[in-house]
Every structure is written in C-alpha cells, then in structure tokens.
Design a protein around this motif. Structure first.
Motif, PDB file in Angstrom:
ATOM      1  N   MET A   1      -3.835 -13.959   2.510  1.00  0.00           N
ATOM      2  CA  MET A   1      -3.453 -13.931   0.781  1.00  0.00           C
ATOM      3  C   MET A   1      -2.957 -15.060   0.384  1.00  0.00           C
ATOM      4  O   MET A   1      -2.322 -15.867   1.184  1.00  0.00           O
ATOM      5  N   TYR A   6       2.047 -14.361  -9.784  1.00  0.00           N
ATOM      6  CA  TYR A   6       1.849 -13.006 -10.295  1.00  0.00           C
ATOM      7  C   TYR A   6       2.045 -11.638  -9.391  1.00  0.00           C
ATOM      8  O   TYR A   6       2.712 -10.773  -9.981  1.00  0.00           O
ATOM      9  N   LEU A  10       4.709  -8.814  -9.984  1.00  0.00           N
ATOM     10  CA  LEU A  10       4.542  -7.247  -9.999  1.00  0.00           C
ATOM     11  C   LEU A  10       5.566  -6.875  -9.095  1.00  0.00           C
ATOM     12  O   LEU A  10       6.060  -5.693  -9.273  1.00  0.00           O
ATOM     13  N   VAL A  15       5.859  -3.021 -11.020  1.00  0.00           N
ATOM     14  CA  VAL A  15       5.162  -2.523 -11.927  1.00  0.00           C
ATOM     15  C   VAL A  15       4.024  -1.691 -11.140  1.00  0.00           C
ATOM     16  O   VAL A  15       3.522  -1.723 -10.304  1.00  0.00           O
ATOM     17  N   HIS A  19      -3.290  -1.644 -12.309  1.00  0.00           N
ATOM     18  CA  HIS A  19      -4.791  -1.903 -12.401  1.00  0.00           C
ATOM     19  C   HIS A  19      -5.149  -1.662 -13.556  1.00  0.00           C
ATOM     20  O   HIS A  19      -4.663  -0.845 -14.383  1.00  0.00           O
ATOM     21  N   GLY A  45      -3.218  -1.575  -0.383  1.00  0.00           N
ATOM     22  CA  GLY A  45      -2.759  -2.329  -1.615  1.00  0.00           C
ATOM     23  C   GLY A  45      -2.232  -1.324  -2.517  1.00  0.00           C
ATOM     24  O   GLY A  45      -2.265  -1.565  -3.755  1.00  0.00           O
ATOM     25  N   CYS A  46      -1.282  -0.596  -1.916  1.00  0.00           N
ATOM     26  CA  CYS A  46      -0.734   0.717  -2.873  1.00  0.00           C
ATOM     27  C   CYS A  46       0.488   0.158  -3.815  1.00  0.00           C
ATOM     28  O   CYS A  46       0.845   0.844  -4.802  1.00  0.00           O
ATOM     29  N   ASP A  67       0.758  -1.792   1.975  1.00  0.00           N
ATOM     30  CA  ASP A  67       0.684  -2.903   1.268  1.00  0.00           C
ATOM     31  C   ASP A  67       1.150  -4.080   1.960  1.00  0.00           C
ATOM     32  O   ASP A  67       2.055  -3.913   3.161  1.00  0.00           O
ATOM     33  N   MET A  72       7.198  -4.112  -2.375  1.00  0.00           N
ATOM     34  CA  MET A  72       6.319  -3.035  -2.776  1.00  0.00           C
ATOM     35  C   MET A  72       6.562  -2.022  -1.895  1.00  0.00           C
ATOM     36  O   MET A  72       6.500  -0.875  -2.465  1.00  0.00           O
ATOM     37  N   GLY A  92       1.505  -3.673   6.031  1.00  0.00           N
ATOM     38  CA  GLY A  92       0.199  -4.367   6.627  1.00  0.00           C
ATOM     39  C   GLY A  92      -0.870  -4.812   5.767  1.00  0.00           C
ATOM     40  O   GLY A  92      -0.691  -4.787   4.490  1.00  0.00           O
ATOM     41  N   VAL A  94      -4.718  -5.305   4.354  1.00  0.00           N
ATOM     42  CA  VAL A  94      -6.159  -4.617   4.125  1.00  0.00           C
ATOM     43  C   VAL A  94      -7.151  -5.628   5.177  1.00  0.00           C
ATOM     44  O   VAL A  94      -8.080  -4.901   5.594  1.00  0.00           O
ATOM     45  N   GLU A 110      -7.089  -0.529  -5.427  1.00  0.00           N
ATOM     46  CA  GLU A 110      -6.999  -0.693  -6.815  1.00  0.00           C
ATOM     47  C   GLU A 110      -6.528  -1.921  -7.213  1.00  0.00           C
ATOM     48  O   GLU A 110      -5.399  -2.289  -7.007  1.00  0.00           O
ATOM     49  N   SER A 111      -7.421  -2.745  -7.590  1.00  0.00           N
ATOM     50  CA  SER A 111      -7.112  -4.174  -7.806  1.00  0.00           C
ATOM     51  C   SER A 111      -6.491  -4.950  -6.665  1.00  0.00           C
ATOM     52  O   SER A 111      -5.254  -5.308  -6.878  1.00  0.00           O
TER      53      SER A 111
HETATM   54  C1  SAM Z   1      -2.537  -5.933  -8.776  1.00  0.00           C
HETATM   55  S1  SAM Z   1      -1.505  -5.156  -7.498  1.00  0.00           S
HETATM   56  C2  SAM Z   1      -1.943  -3.435  -7.459  1.00  0.00           C
HETATM   57  C3  SAM Z   1      -0.936  -2.358  -6.809  1.00  0.00           C
HETATM   58  C4  SAM Z   1      -1.549  -0.966  -6.890  1.00  0.00           C
HETATM   59  N1  SAM Z   1      -2.815  -0.890  -6.248  1.00  0.00           N
HETATM   60  C5  SAM Z   1      -1.677  -0.694  -8.231  1.00  0.00           C
HETATM   61  O1  SAM Z   1      -2.865  -0.441  -8.915  1.00  0.00           O
HETATM   62  O2  SAM Z   1      -0.470  -0.465  -8.782  1.00  0.00           O
HETATM   63  C6  SAM Z   1      -2.175  -5.848  -6.012  1.00  0.00           C
HETATM   64  C7  SAM Z   1      -1.582  -5.241  -4.727  1.00  0.00           C
HETATM   65  O3  SAM Z   1      -2.259  -5.689  -3.323  1.00  0.00           O
HETATM   66  C8  SAM Z   1      -1.088  -6.201  -2.769  1.00  0.00           C
HETATM   67  N2  SAM Z   1      -1.928  -7.083  -1.573  1.00  0.00           N
HETATM   68  C9  SAM Z   1      -2.374  -8.120  -1.937  1.00  0.00           C
HETATM   69  N3  SAM Z   1      -2.869  -8.737  -0.706  1.00  0.00           N
HETATM   70  C10 SAM Z   1      -3.004  -7.699   0.285  1.00  0.00           C
HETATM   71  C11 SAM Z   1      -3.182  -7.420   1.330  1.00  0.00           C
HETATM   72  N4  SAM Z   1      -4.102  -8.258   2.258  1.00  0.00           N
HETATM   73  N5  SAM Z   1      -3.267  -6.389   2.119  1.00  0.00           N
HETATM   74  C12 SAM Z   1      -2.495  -5.312   1.432  1.00  0.00           C
HETATM   75  N6  SAM Z   1      -2.145  -5.299   0.241  1.00  0.00           N
HETATM   76  C13 SAM Z   1      -2.295  -6.609  -0.347  1.00  0.00           C
HETATM   77  C14 SAM Z   1      -0.288  -6.711  -3.312  1.00  0.00           C
HETATM   78  O4  SAM Z   1       1.063  -6.974  -2.673  1.00  0.00           O
HETATM   79  C15 SAM Z   1      -0.267  -5.930  -4.542  1.00  0.00           C
HETATM   80  O5  SAM Z   1       0.855  -4.759  -4.330  1.00  0.00           O
END
Ligand code: SAM
Length: 232
Positions: A1, A6, A10, A15, A19, A45-46, A67, A72, A92, A94, A110-111
């Motif tokens: 990552m 940003y 979040l 937040v 998404h 990425g919850c 996540d 988070m 963990g 993704v 989601e995003s």
């Molecule tokens: C834009 S937020 C969206 C969070 C959630 N899905 C939502 O819709 O509220 C992006 C999320 O992806 C997580 N994230 C970023 N890189 C990740 C990775 N390699 N594995 C798991 N989660 C990750 C971030 O920590 C963040 O919580």
C-alpha cells in the motif's frame, strides 16, 4: 500500500461507507445477490465495518471483515461489539490473505483495489472464493485518461497505485479468472454520514479532509466509479 494521508483521515475520523454511494448503494447491490444465513461473506478492506455489520444483521450471513489499517480494525470490532454482531474482523492485506482456498461464497470490496496491487489482489480474491462464488466491487473508474499533472496530484494525495478505465477493470477481472463480468453505474444514490471519531485527531487531517472534499467536487466528472460483479 502507498503512503496515504487520505486513508489516515478516513481511519481517524472513522468514516463509514467510504465508497461512492455509501451503504445505500451496498444495499441495492445485495438485493440482486443470493445471500442468506449460510452465506460465507468476506468484506475485504472493510474500513469501520458498516457493510459487514449490515450483512450480518440483515441476512444473518457468516461475515468476516478484513482491513490493513489497525485503527479501522479496532473501529470495526467496536461496531460489532456494540451491536452484538458475531462478525469476525481481522487485520491483513487483500494482496496476501490468511484464508484457505475457496473459503467464501461472496467477497465484497468497496473502494479498496485502487490502493493496492490490483492483479495480486484480484488473484487472491479469486483464490479464496469458492467455485461459482461471487465477487462484487465498487471501484474508482476513469472515463478518459487524466492529464499527466492531475494524475500525479490525485495519485499522490490518495495513494492510488494507478487509474483504471472500465475496460481495464474488466480485463483485470478476466485475467484473474472471473467470468460473467457485469458493469453498472448508479450515480443517483446517496447515504447518510457515519463517523466513529478517534479521541485525538491530528490537526493536519482536517486539512486532508478539506482537500479531499475539494478534489471530489472539482473532479467529480473525471473521478467516476462503477459497480463490477462477476462469478468464479
Ligand atoms: C476508501 S476506504 C473504504 C473502506 C470500506 N470498504 C468502506 O466502504 O467504508 C479503503 C479501505 O481499504 C483499506 N485498505 C487499503 N489497502 C488495503 C490492503 N492492502 N488490504 C486490505 N485493506 C486495505 C484501507 O485501510 C481502508 O479502510
């Protein structure tokens, strides 16, 4: 990552539904899926766990959230605890998930994929999904290539790996082995805000929040999104 102020914003502001379309769009997507109390669902990425909590509460599904950001994960766990929901939340990535092959019936993302190595993440999602399982994604999608300067600015601010068009996403899903790929657009849905603030938010993150809302407003045509659904 990538480094991302940003994502720090979040996490510290907590937040939920971070998404496009928020939780109301998530609800619409699941109306078309076959989900019940036997479904094993992964929200990868919850974030603060709004979607994971909704799926456990509404469908009684066996939900796991994961996540990479520990703040988070704590906030998602606290949401499950205060709502007495039996949702497992793990820390963990993704890109390398701690699950055996074919562990889930549905995976929702989601995003998240714009922040990571997309081929690696999609191949992991494919691996941990059962044959015939469903992958659902809501992801940033550019309609046209961005100007070089703008691309650099947005990439740096959000910590995006790269930008994808609809065709790029479809090809990435195909390359990961997915079939029956459908792409939808739904720009009309909006959701109420959902926050779980940390007690001590770094002052610079207020500026990050302002910058995010400005960029969003200014480039709402350029920074579009789509809903991707497919089957393993
Ligand atoms: C834009 S937020 C969206 C969070 C959630 N899905 C939502 O819709 O509220 C992006 C999320 O992806 C997580 N994230 C970023 N890189 C990740 C990775 N390699 N594995 C798991 N989660 C990750 C971030 O920590 C963040 O919580």
């Amino acid at each position: 990552m990538q480094q991302s102020k940003y994502l720090d914003f979040l996490a510290e502001f907590g937040v939920g539904g971070a998404h496009p379309g928020g939780i109301e769009l998530t609800k619409e997507i699941f109306k078309n899926e076959n989900i019940n109390r036997l479904s094993r669902v992964l929200d990868v990425g919850c974030g603060t766990g709004q979607t994971a909590a909704y799926l456990a509460y509404t469908y009684g599904a066996k939900v796991t959230g994961m996540d990479i950001n520990p703040i988070m994960v704590d906030k998602a766990l606290s949401r499950m605890h205060s709502n007495r929901l039996p949702v497992r939340v793990l820390h963990g990535s993704v890109e390398e998930m701690p699950f055996p092959n074919q562990s889930f019936d549905i995976i929702i993302c989601e995003s998240v994929l714009s922040f990571v190595d997309k081929p690696k993440a999609l191949s992991e999602i494919h691996r941990v999904l059962r044959d015939g399982g469903r992958f659902l994604g809501i992801e940033l999608t550019v309609n046209d290539p961005l100007e070089k300067e703008l691309e650099k600015e947005i990439k740096e601010f959000y910590g995006f790996e790269s930008f994808c068009s609809k065709h790029d996403w479809v090809n990435l899903c195909k390359e990961a082995g997915f079939e029956n790929i459908r792409v939808k657009k739904n720009k009309s849905i909006q959701s109420p805000p959902d926050f779980q603030h940390s007690t001590d938010i770094s002052p610079e993150l207020y500026e990050v929040m302002a910058e995010h809302y400005n960029l969003n407003l200014q480039y709402q045509e350029e920074l579009d999104y789509r809903i991707y659904t497919c089957t393993k």
